[in-house]
Design an enzyme around this catalytic site. Structure first.
Site, mmCIF file in Angstrom:
data_model
loop_
_atom_site.group_PDB
_atom_site.id
_atom_site.type_symbol
_atom_site.label_atom_id
_atom_site.label_comp_id
_atom_site.label_asym_id
_atom_site.label_seq_id
_atom_site.Cartn_x
_atom_site.Cartn_y
_atom_site.Cartn_z
ATOM 1 N N LYS A 126 52.447 -50.068 9.843
ATOM 2 C CA LYS A 126 52.222 -51.071 10.887
ATOM 3 C C LYS A 126 53.235 -52.180 10.668
ATOM 4 O O LYS A 126 53.725 -52.358 9.545
ATOM 5 C CB LYS A 126 50.805 -51.649 10.768
ATOM 6 C CG LYS A 126 50.285 -52.261 12.040
ATOM 7 C CD LYS A 126 49.754 -51.201 12.984
ATOM 8 C CE LYS A 126 49.379 -51.740 14.330
ATOM 9 N NZ LYS A 126 48.666 -50.721 15.146
ATOM 10 N N ASP A 166 51.618 -52.334 20.126
ATOM 11 C CA ASP A 166 50.265 -52.782 19.757
ATOM 12 C C ASP A 166 50.083 -54.097 20.528
ATOM 13 O O ASP A 166 50.758 -54.302 21.553
ATOM 14 C CB ASP A 166 50.130 -52.978 18.232
ATOM 15 C CG ASP A 166 48.674 -53.120 17.778
ATOM 16 O OD1 ASP A 166 47.981 -52.101 17.680
ATOM 17 O OD2 ASP A 166 48.221 -54.256 17.550
HETATM 18 P P1 NDP Z 1 47.488 -55.926 24.589
HETATM 19 O O1 NDP Z 1 48.395 -56.954 24.063
HETATM 20 O O2 NDP Z 1 47.925 -55.092 25.737
HETATM 21 O O3 NDP Z 1 46.094 -56.572 24.994
HETATM 22 C C1 NDP Z 1 45.325 -57.256 24.067
HETATM 23 C C2 NDP Z 1 44.082 -57.780 24.747
HETATM 24 O O4 NDP Z 1 43.217 -58.317 23.783
HETATM 25 C C3 NDP Z 1 44.378 -58.908 25.720
HETATM 26 O O5 NDP Z 1 43.415 -58.891 26.731
HETATM 27 C C4 NDP Z 1 44.250 -60.157 24.848
HETATM 28 O O6 NDP Z 1 43.952 -61.337 25.581
HETATM 29 C C5 NDP Z 1 43.087 -59.741 23.982
HETATM 30 N N1 NDP Z 1 43.191 -60.379 22.662
HETATM 31 C C6 NDP Z 1 44.191 -60.260 21.771
HETATM 32 N N2 NDP Z 1 43.957 -60.999 20.691
HETATM 33 C C7 NDP Z 1 42.780 -61.588 20.919
HETATM 34 C C8 NDP Z 1 41.992 -62.478 20.172
HETATM 35 N N3 NDP Z 1 42.367 -62.910 18.974
HETATM 36 N N4 NDP Z 1 40.812 -62.875 20.709
HETATM 37 C C9 NDP Z 1 40.420 -62.454 21.927
HETATM 38 N N5 NDP Z 1 41.130 -61.620 22.687
HETATM 39 C C10 NDP Z 1 42.284 -61.189 22.176
HETATM 40 O O7 NDP Z 1 47.094 -55.011 23.347
HETATM 41 P P2 NDP Z 1 46.476 -53.537 23.320
HETATM 42 O O8 NDP Z 1 45.572 -53.340 24.473
HETATM 43 O O9 NDP Z 1 47.583 -52.608 23.085
HETATM 44 O O10 NDP Z 1 45.635 -53.590 21.972
HETATM 45 C C11 NDP Z 1 44.244 -53.921 21.960
HETATM 46 C C12 NDP Z 1 43.609 -53.366 20.708
HETATM 47 O O11 NDP Z 1 43.777 -51.936 20.684
HETATM 48 C C13 NDP Z 1 44.203 -53.857 19.378
HETATM 49 O O12 NDP Z 1 43.176 -53.887 18.415
HETATM 50 C C14 NDP Z 1 45.191 -52.744 19.012
HETATM 51 O O13 NDP Z 1 45.444 -52.712 17.621
HETATM 52 C C15 NDP Z 1 44.390 -51.533 19.473
HETATM 53 N N6 NDP Z 1 45.156 -50.321 19.715
HETATM 54 C C16 NDP Z 1 46.222 -50.287 20.560
HETATM 55 C C17 NDP Z 1 46.883 -49.102 20.812
HETATM 56 C C18 NDP Z 1 47.989 -48.990 21.801
HETATM 57 O O14 NDP Z 1 48.457 -47.864 22.029
HETATM 58 N N7 NDP Z 1 48.434 -50.059 22.429
HETATM 59 C C19 NDP Z 1 46.515 -47.871 20.109
HETATM 60 C C20 NDP Z 1 45.328 -47.981 19.290
HETATM 61 C C21 NDP Z 1 44.707 -49.178 19.102
HETATM 62 P P3 NDP Z 1 45.158 -62.294 26.083
HETATM 63 O O15 NDP Z 1 45.831 -61.551 27.210
HETATM 64 O O16 NDP Z 1 44.496 -63.538 26.519
HETATM 65 O O17 NDP Z 1 46.042 -62.469 24.901
HETATM 66 O O1 2IT Z 2 46.877 -48.681 16.455
HETATM 67 C C1 2IT Z 2 47.554 -47.747 16.934
HETATM 68 O O2 2IT Z 2 47.236 -46.573 16.768
HETATM 69 C C2 2IT Z 2 48.723 -48.094 17.738
HETATM 70 N N1 2IT Z 2 48.982 -49.270 17.949
HETATM 71 C C3 2IT Z 2 49.621 -47.017 18.247
HETATM 72 C C4 2IT Z 2 50.546 -46.515 17.179
HETATM 73 C C5 2IT Z 2 51.616 -45.571 17.653
HETATM 74 O O3 2IT Z 2 52.471 -45.276 16.807
HETATM 75 O O4 2IT Z 2 51.626 -45.124 18.798
#
Ligand code: NDP
Ligand code: 2IT
Length: 451
Positions: A126, A166
């Site tokens: 990461k 992420d």
């Molecule tokens: P994005 O940046 O697209 O969206 C994040 C969302 O979470 C936004 O709505 C944001 O609000 C909110 N958020 C972020 N930090 C906080 C916080 N501290 N408190 C409250 N709300 C918060 O990220 P992703 O959707 O990609 O990621 C979301 C989660 O999914 C994370 O835990 C990530 O690690 C996990 N994840 C992501 C993957 C991916 O492929 N993208 C894969 C697997 C897991 P705001 O817009 O106001 O900042």
């Molecule tokens: O938490 C996760 O699995 C991710 N943010 C995606 C990682 C990836 O390599 O696609």
């Protein structure tokens, strides 16, 4: 003292608060795998835990860039290369002001076991930065990404380490990072995933994590003899990549999603979330969801300042299935109690480690089906690996092929996790099942590969 307690005592030294989330992730795994450690002493004999909880390396670097006013800006960049027993280091990059070494260690550690569960040849890593994309111009994001890659390129490559997105890192950021990597190395290769489709990305990578969470939940409900999601009320937190695609897939299969949230507040729309509007509002990272209620007067917006102490209002909305999809530790014990009292049947983690340990324990003790992140959200990294495969063979897969393989992968993970839990005497406990199955594969590879 049990083997698990003994192992945990060994690692819990130093009281740097930054590492709390890392210890949280590690403790859960050690308690889960206790039956495995007790059934075969080779994991202790080969020092697997001592080796697994320490990253292979942590790369920390300065990122200097110029903002639109030509003022010098300085951020910190990181890559935690945790474990490559099963394949090249693989995992996302997070750009958020809260990013520090502890958060990236927790995410990298979880990623090792998640990637192992996919059955694909990928190790765990990461990275990211305390850079905040909010309020930055496109040009500033590009300059930051360029500066970040000036250092990061030395440590990555398609067979070495393959970063992806992420929080705060989507196709735009990956595009800029890829452009700079290509320029510095003079090579057009899949050193990053999550690229836009027209220059090397895979179809369905943007949707993969969210869709995968729903596919996993469908499988879990079937295995646990619960009613399917069709026609049911669901609640989702977050409004980013993962949340939006969970909502999209739930709506497609005929569920009604009544909530979404961001870091400023929560929208509750009893008629069902207007996804097109949320996508439009969140297309700019800086916009809040508050504007939703201007056009949807039936909906209610609650700002974070009005959340009850220790609770998130999303989890106080009655639902059949809940999907925490924003960030770590966003579903507390009080939230778990609210969910249980309102008759919730399943909780699936879209975000990484969104539920606190007490919340998980409470949900499980009330027989709520609980899908842990490292199993439920593995669809994103799985399709990232499909992207690596397509890049390596200079080919493009159809939407149908990627979707079929994603569905197959999520069903396979779900069955394996359920079966492992049964084999180790904790039937229905998907947390233990995921930790044991994920750990065993990495640990066996580490033993076979020598010290
Ligand atoms: P994005 O940046 O697209 O969206 C994040 C969302 O979470 C936004 O709505 C944001 O609000 C909110 N958020 C972020 N930090 C906080 C916080 N501290 N408190 C409250 N709300 C918060 O990220 P992703 O959707 O990609 O990621 C979301 C989660 O999914 C994370 O835990 C990530 O690690 C996990 N994840 C992501 C993957 C991916 O492929 N993208 C894969 C697997 C897991 P705001 O817009 O106001 O900042
Ligand atoms: O938490 C996760 O699995 C991710 N943010 C995606 C990682 C990836 O390599 O696609």
């Amino acid at each position: 003292m049990s083997i698990a307690e003994n192992e945990i005592r060994k690692f819990e030294h130093g009281n740097c608060a930054e590492n709390n989330v890392f210890y949280q992730a590690m403790e859960e795994v050690i308690y889960s795998i206790a039956p495995l450690l007790e059934s075969d002493d080779k994991y202790i004999r080969f020092g697997i835990l001592d080796r697994l909880v320490v990253p292979d390396r942590i790369i920390k670097f300065k990122v200097t860039w110029l903002n639109d006013d030509n003022q010098v800006q300085v951020n910190t960049g990181y890559r935690v290369q945790f474990n490559n027993a099963l394949g090249p280091y693989k995992g996302g990059l997070r750009f958020h002001p809260s990013v520090n070494e502890g958060i990236l260690k927790f995410l990298g550690f979880e990623q090792i076991l998640k990637n192992s569960l996919t059955g694909l040849p990928i190790g765990g890593a990461k990275g990211g930065s305390d850079f905040d994309p909010k309020g930055k111009s496109d040009f500033e994001v590009m300059k930051f990404c360029t500066a970040f890659m000036t250092e990061l390129h030395k440590y990555i490559g398609p067979r070495i380490d393959v970063p992806a997105g992420d929080i705060g890192v989507g196709a735009r950021e990956i595009g800029y990072l890829f452009g700079e990597y290509k320029k510095i190395t003079s090579s057009y290769e899949g050193a990053l995933t999550g690229k836009p489709y027209f220059f090397g990305g895979s179809l369905m990578r943007p949707e993969a994590t969210g869709y995968g969470v729903v596919y996993f939940t469908q499988s879990m409900l079937e295995i646990e003899n619960k009613e399917p999601l069709e026609g049911k009320i669901c609640t989702v937190s977050g409004a980013g990549n993962v949340a939006l695609h969970v909502i999209e897939k739930l709506q497609e299969i005929g569920a009604t999603v009544v909530t979404c949230s961001d870091s400023h507040g929560t929208v509750y729309d009893p008629r069902g979330i207007d996804l097109a509007l949320v996508k439009e509002l969140k297309s700019n990272r800086s916009t809040s969801l508050e504007a939703y209620v201007q056009t949807h007067t039936e909906a209610k917006y609650t700002p974070v300042s009005e959340y009850p102490e220790g609770e998130h209002v999303v989890w106080n909305v009655p639902c059949y299935a809940a999907f925490p999809c924003a960030t770590q530790n966003e579903l507390y014990e009080a939230d778990a109690r609210n969910l249980i009292e309102n008759g919730c049947v399943s909780v699936s983690e879209g975000a990484n480690m969104p539920s606190t340990p007490n919340a998980i324990a409470l949900l499980q003790s009330h027989k709520v089906c609980f899908a842990p992140a490292k199993a439920a959200n593995a669809g994103g990294v799985a399709v990232s690996e499909f992207e690596m495969s397509q890049n390596a063979s200079m080919s493009k897969w159809s939407y149908e092929k990627v979707n079929f393989k994603l569905q197959e992968t999520m069903q396979m993970i779900c069955k394996r996790v359920a079966l492992t839990a049964k084999d180790y005497g904790v039937e229905g406990n998907y947390v233990d099942g995921a930790n044991i199955a994920g750990f065993k594969k990495v640990a066996d590879a580490m033993i076979a590969e020598g010290i």
